[in-house]
Design a protein around this motif. Structure first.
Motif, PDB file in Angstrom:
ATOM      1  N   SER A 110      -6.127   4.224   8.271  1.00  0.00           N
ATOM      2  CA  SER A 110      -6.685   3.290   7.290  1.00  0.00           C
ATOM      3  C   SER A 110      -5.871   3.257   5.996  1.00  0.00           C
ATOM      4  O   SER A 110      -5.899   2.255   5.264  1.00  0.00           O
ATOM      5  N   SER A 111      -5.081   4.323   5.734  1.00  0.00           N
ATOM      6  CA  SER A 111      -4.270   4.276   4.511  1.00  0.00           C
ATOM      7  C   SER A 111      -2.836   3.817   4.800  1.00  0.00           C
ATOM      8  O   SER A 111      -2.020   3.707   3.893  1.00  0.00           O
ATOM      9  N   ALA A 112      -2.541   3.537   6.091  1.00  0.00           N
ATOM     10  CA  ALA A 112      -1.162   3.187   6.463  1.00  0.00           C
ATOM     11  C   ALA A 112      -0.880   1.694   6.274  1.00  0.00           C
ATOM     12  O   ALA A 112      -1.789   0.891   6.028  1.00  0.00           O
ATOM     13  N   GLN A 113       0.418   1.361   6.390  1.00  0.00           N
ATOM     14  CA  GLN A 113       0.835  -0.051   6.381  1.00  0.00           C
ATOM     15  C   GLN A 113       1.423  -0.388   7.749  1.00  0.00           C
ATOM     16  O   GLN A 113       2.050   0.475   8.380  1.00  0.00           O
ATOM     17  N   VAL A 114       1.225  -1.603   8.172  1.00  0.00           N
ATOM     18  CA  VAL A 114       1.675  -1.973   9.517  1.00  0.00           C
ATOM     19  C   VAL A 114       2.841  -2.956   9.425  1.00  0.00           C
ATOM     20  O   VAL A 114       2.844  -3.865   8.596  1.00  0.00           O
ATOM     21  N   TYR A 115       3.820  -2.733  10.312  1.00  0.00           N
ATOM     22  CA  TYR A 115       5.069  -3.511  10.291  1.00  0.00           C
ATOM     23  C   TYR A 115       5.343  -4.104  11.677  1.00  0.00           C
ATOM     24  O   TYR A 115       4.869  -3.578  12.691  1.00  0.00           O
ATOM     25  N   ILE A 116       6.148  -5.159  11.689  1.00  0.00           N
ATOM     26  CA  ILE A 116       6.781  -5.536  12.956  1.00  0.00           C
ATOM     27  C   ILE A 116       8.191  -4.954  12.903  1.00  0.00           C
ATOM     28  O   ILE A 116       8.725  -4.720  11.803  1.00  0.00           O
ATOM     29  N   THR A 117       8.740  -4.714  14.057  1.00  0.00           N
ATOM     30  CA  THR A 117      10.058  -4.086  14.065  1.00  0.00           C
ATOM     31  C   THR A 117      11.000  -4.822  15.002  1.00  0.00           C
ATOM     32  O   THR A 117      10.578  -5.415  16.003  1.00  0.00           O
ATOM     33  N   ARG A 118      12.259  -4.765  14.639  1.00  0.00           N
ATOM     34  CA  ARG A 118      13.265  -5.478  15.440  1.00  0.00           C
ATOM     35  C   ARG A 118      13.297  -4.953  16.878  1.00  0.00           C
ATOM     36  O   ARG A 118      13.571  -5.719  17.808  1.00  0.00           O
ATOM     37  N   ARG A 119      13.004  -3.649  17.042  1.00  0.00           N
ATOM     38  CA  ARG A 119      13.132  -3.092  18.396  1.00  0.00           C
ATOM     39  C   ARG A 119      12.076  -3.649  19.365  1.00  0.00           C
ATOM     40  O   ARG A 119      12.233  -3.581  20.568  1.00  0.00           O
ATOM     41  N   PHE A 120      11.001  -4.227  18.832  1.00  0.00           N
ATOM     42  CA  PHE A 120      10.003  -4.862  19.728  1.00  0.00           C
ATOM     43  C   PHE A 120      10.101  -6.399  19.688  1.00  0.00           C
ATOM     44  O   PHE A 120       9.247  -7.090  20.195  1.00  0.00           O
TER      45      PHE A 120
END
Lengths: 368, 423
Positions: free
Chosen positions: B409-419
């Motif tokens: 809940s305290s994290a940030q979510v990213y998209i990544t080039r590897r996916f």
């Protein structure tokens, strides 16, 4: 007597269909006559298409004085033209209404010439040029639709271009690549954006007008050289002179049509048929709003596309498009009565699907 | 009110219909004997044509307004159309008034015609003048009648025809308008008894035939041609002049007020900012291996957050049932529209273009949807506030890492080039 060579036969074919020896004042003006019969009104439909085309050209040129073909400024330049420039809204309205009138009368011209068997020898090439003009006009409509760069314009274009991807999945082998390449060539990138607008603008204001001028020039000249087609199975008993009688009548019809267009453009903004969210400037990072549709003159293919499997429509459209070019040979021996029945059926289909398409869709699918 | 606007109206309509039908049968003879008298007229151009032209168009406009009330309202809501209709209406009313006056003068001036006019005809002509005159008076004194009549006189006439008379629609109108309406009913009532019923026939059948010798076809053709050419030239000059004046104003452009300039520049700036934002997204995707989508705490189960993947295709970020992020493509698999971001009670999101519903957990469309392929899910990476990767999920759902709920809940979510090939 030796049989003619292939070249001689080709030469004879073109001489018969394009008799340039008639290119004289006497033939084109002094001696030219127009048959008078119960279907004579059909002769005026082509002239009306020409009138609306001329209006399109003139108003289109003046719209270019303000329109800015960039994804950032296209919408605001249209907004500026419509709401601030004196007579800007009127000019834009005339352009939009006239586009619809042009396509409407073009369809009527197509159906009347079909019913009157105007493609009969030696007018096959005139017919072929006419079919090309029909396709060009629809392409004008399609490319012009994107230029305001609002929600409906961009999203509708996206849908059409995406349907090319869908088409590719039904084509065999190397052919499958063709729609994808066409899409990429038109779109100019992964998605609809500035390259697409630049391409559509260039096609709409340069490429199509040049093509149209060439083909229309051929079409009109061949009509002048070959004269009006007979139009009825039994040759007409009466004729009138092309100049001045027919021309004056034609100009009278033009006057009435122009004033109808004038009053419509003055009174009803074409954009008033669309709810506001659809005419908002396009925003690439937002959702697609509901109600994305093509212009009314594409409903005849849009609603079937919504209701029937894609391959059926793809196959049907391909057959019809090829069939349009082959009509002079396919219906060479058909009577005008049979062709009239065909044209009436076509007209009924176009009218019903255009006016009641949405209701039919709702009836079949349920809900909206 | 009841007498004038209901009883008189119904009597007038009834008498007009029955009387006219009866008279039309007898008219053949009447027209044959009466019309030749008119052929003496040298003033046809100045009386019959203006009268007929004016009155026919005015009556047609009344009729159109009655039949197509709402489209008419839509038309006259436009100031240009309103001005145009008012102007044209007034011009045509005056034209018909002038023509009618000339007809009257001619009838009284010609002893032969005067002898043929009965008392009822004189009364009728007087009423007609009264109707046209009060119409003009109303148009001048109470402008925009083309607009206000749609909520007064039109519903009144409709109420009469629907057999639910509502005289209150017109009872509060100015006296000229009321006089115009009552005059109209009296005129209808008297018309069938008069010899002037023929006045409402088109002027064409009454064209002079005996006075001048018939024209030779060639003369006629030449004359018509010359008239046609003159008409075209005249019309073109007028139209060209007006068009040129309008065009010059168009080309000269507007004189904007300060407020208008500010509004326009703000709109243009906004548009440029959006373009900058889009360009920034492209650049970011070219440069970065991780792109921030949102803080996990921002995500919800029911309203997705829009973002774009590495190929700039739209996607949605939700909070999954397990408390981890859930990314799904927002590009409809039917024809590429961007689907909506609100989840309904059946855990579906909607593509509004062609009405396809997709389950957000499986991505599968409902069988009735035109879309047949599921919306693919996208992979993601979770990073703690220090930037350390604490978990990730591939597009096919394989998850690496076991962070605690508090860490998530305290994290940030990213998209990544590897996916990035997964969507």
């Amino acid at each position: 007597m030796p049989s003619p060579t292939a070249w001689e036969r080709i030469g004879r074919f073109f001489r018969e269909r394009f008799p340039v020896e008639k290119l004289s004042y006497d033939e084109l003006v002094r001696k030219k006559t127009v048959p008078i019969h119960r279907r004579s009104w059909g002769y005026y439909t082509g002239g009306l298409v020409l009138l609306f085309l001329l209006i399109q050209v003139v108003t289109g040129i003046f719209l270019l004085f303000y329109y800015e073909p960039t994804a950032t400024d296209a919408s605001s330049s249209i907004e500026y033209l419509t709401h601030y420039v004196p007579n800007g809204e009127f000019l834009r309205n005339i352009h939009a209404w006239s586009a619809s009138f042009m396509i409407g009368f073009l369809l009527l011209h197509f159906l009347t010439t079909l019913a009157m068997k105007s493609f009969e020898r030696p007018r096959e090439l005139t017919w072929l040029a006419g079919v090309l003009l029909l396709f060009l006009t629809f392409t004008f409509g399609f490319t012009g639709y994107l230029l305001p760069w609002n929600q409906i314009a961009v999203n509708a274009t996206k849908v059409v271009l995406q349907s090319l991807v869908q088409a590719s999945t039904f084509l065999p082998g190397g052919l499958a690549r063709l729609p994808l390449d066409v899409r990429l060539a038109l779109q100019g990138g992964e998605s609809v954006g500035q390259p697409t607008l630049s391409r559509f603008f260039a096609i709409h204001v340069v490429l199509l007008p040049v093509l149209l001028a060439i083909i229309l020039g051929f079409h009109l000249l061949s009509v002048q050289l070959l004269g009006m087609s007979q139009g009825v199975d039994t040759p007409a008993k009466r004729y009138e002179r092309f100049f001045p009688s027919y021309i004056l009548k034609d100009l009278s019809v033009w006057t009435v049509a122009f004033f109808v267009l004038f009053f419509l453009a003055l009174s009803i903004p074409f954009a008033s048929f669309l709810p506001y969210p659809l005419t908002e400037p396009f925003y690439a990072l937002g959702p697609t709003p509901a109600g994305i549709k093509p212009e009314w003159y594409f409903y005849f293919v849009y609603y079937p596309l919504e209701l029937l499997p894609f391959p059926v429509i793809l196959a049907g459209m391909t057959v019809i498009m090829i069939g349009l070019f082959l009509i002079p040979w396919m219906f060479r021996k058909s009577s005008r009565r049979a062709l009239t029945a065909l044209a009436v059926a076509g007209a009924l289909y176009l009218l019903i699907i255009t006016i009641f398409g949405h209701d039919i869709y709702q009836l079949v699918r349920g809900g909206s | 009110m009841l007498v004038l606007y209901v009883i008189l109206a119904y009597i007038a309509i009834f008498v007009f219909i029955v009387g006219t039908l009866y008279r039309l049968r007898a008219m053949r003879h009447a027209a044959a004997t009466f019309a030749p008298q008119l052929r003496e007229a040298r003033l046809l151009l100045w009386e019959s044509i203006p009268w007929h032209l004016g009155i026919i168009i005015i009556l047609l406009a009344h009729l159109i307004e009655l039949i197509a009330r709402y489209p008419w309202q839509l038309l006259v809501d436009r100031p240009f159309a309103l001005w145009l209709f008012e102007g044209l209406g007034l011009a045509l009313s005056v034209t018909s008034f002038v023509g009618l006056s000339a007809l009257l003068i001619q009838r009284f001036a010609s002893p032969r015609l005067r002898a043929m006019i009965g008392p009822i005809d004189i009364i009728l002509l007087g009423v007609l003048l009264w109707v046209v005159g009060t119409g003009i008076g109303t148009a001048i004194a109470y402008r925009w009648g083309t607009a206000w009549s749609t909520s007064t006189t039109v519903p009144y006439v409709i109420s009469l025809l629907a057999l639910h008379p509502r005289p209150d629609y017109v009872s509060a109108l100015p006296w000229t308008a009321q006089a115009h309406i009552v005059g109209g009913w009296i005129f209808l009532l008297l018309l069938p008894f008069s010899r002037f019923l023929y006045l409402f026939l088109l002027p064409l059948p009454l064209a002079p035939a005996g006075a001048a010798p018939p024209l030779e076809p060639t003369d006629l053709a030449r004359r018509n041609t010359l008239r046609g050419i003159a008409g075209i030239v005249g019309g073109s000059v007028l139209l060209g002049g007006a068009g040129l004046a309008g065009l010059l104003r168009y080309l000269a452009g507007p004189n904007l007020t300060r407020e208008q300039s500010v509004t326009l520049d703000q709109e243009r700036l906004l548009s440029l900012e959006q373009a900058t934002q889009e360009r920034d997204l492209i650049l970011q995707r070219e440069r970065e291996d991780y792109i921030l989508v949102a803080a996990v705490s921002e995500l919800t189960l029911t309203v997705g957050k829009y973002f774009t993947d590495y190929q700039l295709r739209p996607a949605l970020a939700f909070l999954g049932r397990d408390g981890f992020p859930m990314f799904i493509s927002a590009k409809c698999t039917h024809l590429g529209c961007t689907v909506g971001n609100t989840v309904n009670a059946k855990e579906q999101i909607l593509c509004p273009c062609h009405i396809s519903y997709f389950n957000i957990y499986s991505g599968i469309p409902t069988p009735q949807s035109p879309a047949k392929l599921p919306l693919p899910h996208l992979g993601w990476v979770l990073r703690d506030p220090q930037g350390t990767e604490i978990a990730s999920q591939t597009p096919d759902g394989r998850r690496v890492g076991q962070p605690t709920p508090a860490q998530v809940s305290s994290a940030q979510v990213y998209i990544t080039r590897r996916f990035s090939g997964g969507a």
